[in-house]
Design an enzyme around this catalytic site. Sequence first.
Site, PDB file in Angstrom:
ATOM      1  N   LYS A   1      48.323  49.853  41.332  1.00 42.63           N
ATOM      2  CA  LYS A   1      47.432  50.693  40.206  1.00 42.63           C
ATOM      3  C   LYS A   1      48.404  51.344  39.413  1.00 42.63           C
ATOM      4  O   LYS A   1      49.416  51.098  39.071  1.00 42.63           O
ATOM      5  CB  LYS A   1      46.330  51.186  41.001  1.00 42.63           C
ATOM      6  CG  LYS A   1      45.529  50.321  42.005  1.00 42.63           C
ATOM      7  CD  LYS A   1      44.212  50.680  42.468  1.00 42.63           C
ATOM      8  CE  LYS A   1      43.746  49.941  43.517  1.00 42.63           C
ATOM      9  NZ  LYS A   1      42.388  50.298  43.993  1.00 42.63           N
TER      10      LYS A   1
ATOM     11  N   ASN B   1      48.956  46.085  45.751  1.00 41.19           N
ATOM     12  CA  ASN B   1      48.406  46.675  44.211  1.00 41.19           C
ATOM     13  C   ASN B   1      48.459  48.204  43.871  1.00 41.19           C
ATOM     14  O   ASN B   1      47.847  49.068  44.684  1.00 41.19           O
ATOM     15  CB  ASN B   1      46.891  46.189  44.008  1.00 41.19           C
ATOM     16  CG  ASN B   1      46.187  46.867  42.814  1.00 41.19           C
ATOM     17  OD1 ASN B   1      47.045  47.175  41.537  1.00 41.19           O
ATOM     18  ND2 ASN B   1      44.942  46.757  42.720  1.00 41.19           N
TER      19      ASN B   1
ATOM     20  N   HIS C   1      40.393  42.804  37.928  1.00 41.29           N
ATOM     21  CA  HIS C   1      40.094  43.717  38.943  1.00 41.29           C
ATOM     22  C   HIS C   1      38.648  44.660  38.685  1.00 41.29           C
ATOM     23  O   HIS C   1      38.475  44.719  37.319  1.00 41.29           O
ATOM     24  CB  HIS C   1      41.352  44.673  39.099  1.00 41.29           C
ATOM     25  CG  HIS C   1      41.099  45.672  40.464  1.00 41.29           C
ATOM     26  ND1 HIS C   1      40.398  46.555  40.514  1.00 41.29           N
ATOM     27  CD2 HIS C   1      41.652  45.463  41.513  1.00 41.29           C
ATOM     28  CE1 HIS C   1      40.405  47.120  41.688  1.00 41.29           C
ATOM     29  NE2 HIS C   1      41.402  46.596  42.246  1.00 41.29           N
TER      30      HIS C   1
ATOM     31  N   SER D   1      40.023  49.122  51.156  1.00 41.79           N
ATOM     32  CA  SER D   1      40.328  49.993  52.457  1.00 41.79           C
ATOM     33  C   SER D   1      40.738  49.393  53.426  1.00 41.79           C
ATOM     34  O   SER D   1      40.793  49.720  54.778  1.00 41.79           O
ATOM     35  CB  SER D   1      38.864  50.635  52.666  1.00 41.79           C
ATOM     36  OG  SER D   1      38.310  51.405  51.670  1.00 41.79           O
TER      37      SER D   1
ATOM     38  N   GLU E   1      36.734  41.671  46.780  1.00 42.21           N
ATOM     39  CA  GLU E   1      36.880  43.028  46.781  1.00 42.21           C
ATOM     40  C   GLU E   1      35.250  43.607  46.460  1.00 42.21           C
ATOM     41  O   GLU E   1      35.348  43.768  45.406  1.00 42.21           O
ATOM     42  CB  GLU E   1      37.873  43.378  45.971  1.00 42.21           C
ATOM     43  CG  GLU E   1      39.347  42.911  46.017  1.00 42.21           C
ATOM     44  CD  GLU E   1      40.147  43.956  45.518  1.00 42.21           C
ATOM     45  OE1 GLU E   1      41.080  44.350  46.246  1.00 42.21           O
ATOM     46  OE2 GLU E   1      40.072  44.517  44.427  1.00 42.21           O
TER      47      GLU E   1
ATOM     48  N   GLY F   1      38.720  51.668  48.193  1.00 38.57           N
ATOM     49  CA  GLY F   1      39.272  53.029  47.964  1.00 38.57           C
ATOM     50  C   GLY F   1      38.319  54.227  49.050  1.00 38.57           C
ATOM     51  O   GLY F   1      38.282  55.210  48.555  1.00 38.57           O
TER      52      GLY F   1
ATOM     53  N   GLU G   1      38.249  47.596  38.837  1.00 37.08           N
ATOM     54  CA  GLU G   1      38.479  48.988  37.935  1.00 37.08           C
ATOM     55  C   GLU G   1      38.399  48.371  36.637  1.00 37.08           C
ATOM     56  O   GLU G   1      38.226  49.241  35.449  1.00 37.08           O
ATOM     57  CB  GLU G   1      39.422  49.320  38.416  1.00 37.08           C
ATOM     58  CG  GLU G   1      39.323  50.401  39.851  1.00 37.08           C
ATOM     59  CD  GLU G   1      40.461  50.430  40.741  1.00 37.08           C
ATOM     60  OE1 GLU G   1      41.864  50.070  40.330  1.00 37.08           O
ATOM     61  OE2 GLU G   1      40.519  50.607  41.944  1.00 37.08           O
TER      62      GLU G   1
HETATM   63  P1  PGA Z   1      42.192  49.892  48.304  1.00 39.62           P
HETATM   64  O1  PGA Z   1      42.371  49.292  47.009  1.00 39.62           O
HETATM   65  O2  PGA Z   1      42.907  49.285  49.424  1.00 39.62           O
HETATM   66  O3  PGA Z   1      42.734  51.202  47.900  1.00 39.62           O
HETATM   67  O4  PGA Z   1      40.749  50.046  48.736  1.00 39.62           O
HETATM   68  C1  PGA Z   1      42.097  47.797  46.935  1.00 39.62           C
HETATM   69  C2  PGA Z   1      42.101  47.248  45.687  1.00 39.62           C
HETATM   70  O5  PGA Z   1      41.650  47.907  44.878  1.00 39.62           O
HETATM   71  O6  PGA Z   1      42.787  46.324  45.394  1.00 39.62           O
END
Ligand code: PGA
Length: 254
Positions: free
Chosen positions: A13, A11, A97, A213, A168, A174, A99
């Site tokens: 983003k 992903n 997601h 992460s 998640e 992150g 976000e």
């Molecule tokens: P990350 O993001 O691996 O940077 O923690 C995962 C995600 O948001 O899908």
Amino acid sequence: MSDFKRIIIANWKMKLGFDESVELVEEMEEQFRDFRDREVVLCPDFLSLPAAKVRLTESGLKLGAQDSFWEEQGSYTGEISPLNLKEIGCNYVIVGHSERRKNLMEDYHIINKKVKAALNNKLTPIMCIGEKLEEKEEGKREEVLEEQLRQGLKGVELHDKYLIVAYEPIWAIGSGKTITDEDIEEVYGLLDSVLKDIFPDNHEGIFTIYGGSVNSQNVSGFKKEQIDGLLVGGASLQAEEFLKISQQMLKNDE
Ligand code: PGA
């Protein structure tokens, strides 16, 4: 039913410019030559999807979108149609997601419509669920996850199609923090029993994956029977790092 055991999804983003995305696709295409019969998916931003498609020729890497709308066509200014995503060569779409849940107020009523629209357009939905830190600390995780699953999948019929549920935890995205073995036992046990209850006759095409992460240093901790794959953010922005993660996670899978 499935012809793969595990799936790895990148992903990207909104982290890359158009040229950077195209360059990264080209690098991945080069590095993933041995992955033809594995399921590895790249999700660049919308603008880069068509350019990515024409560059993915030999590797067998698949394409996914980071979102799509719940209608196929009409007066929906600024939205992206699942029908058009299929037309340009996407096979997957990330839905709900955290976000988007946070920044665009998407709720599981909206997510449910998007999951259905994806399936109707032969896109495999990657539906994200996950609790906030305070929900975990207050002991509400199980309740929250079950509610997200039941609302997001209400009235969904799979008919031999695939569905991917990405766990998640919001506190792990992150942040460098990840789940423990104990979390894995607890959460994936719950997901399994709720999903069996929602789809009593159709468990074969459902994959429960993990995101938050993940990197090449900690990936071995996620190679467990219960975890069918990974959704990788930051660590998927470098071809070599993403290759290491994919190699380790998919090693010895037939
Ligand atoms: P990350 O993001 O691996 O940077 O923690 C995962 C995600 O948001 O899908």
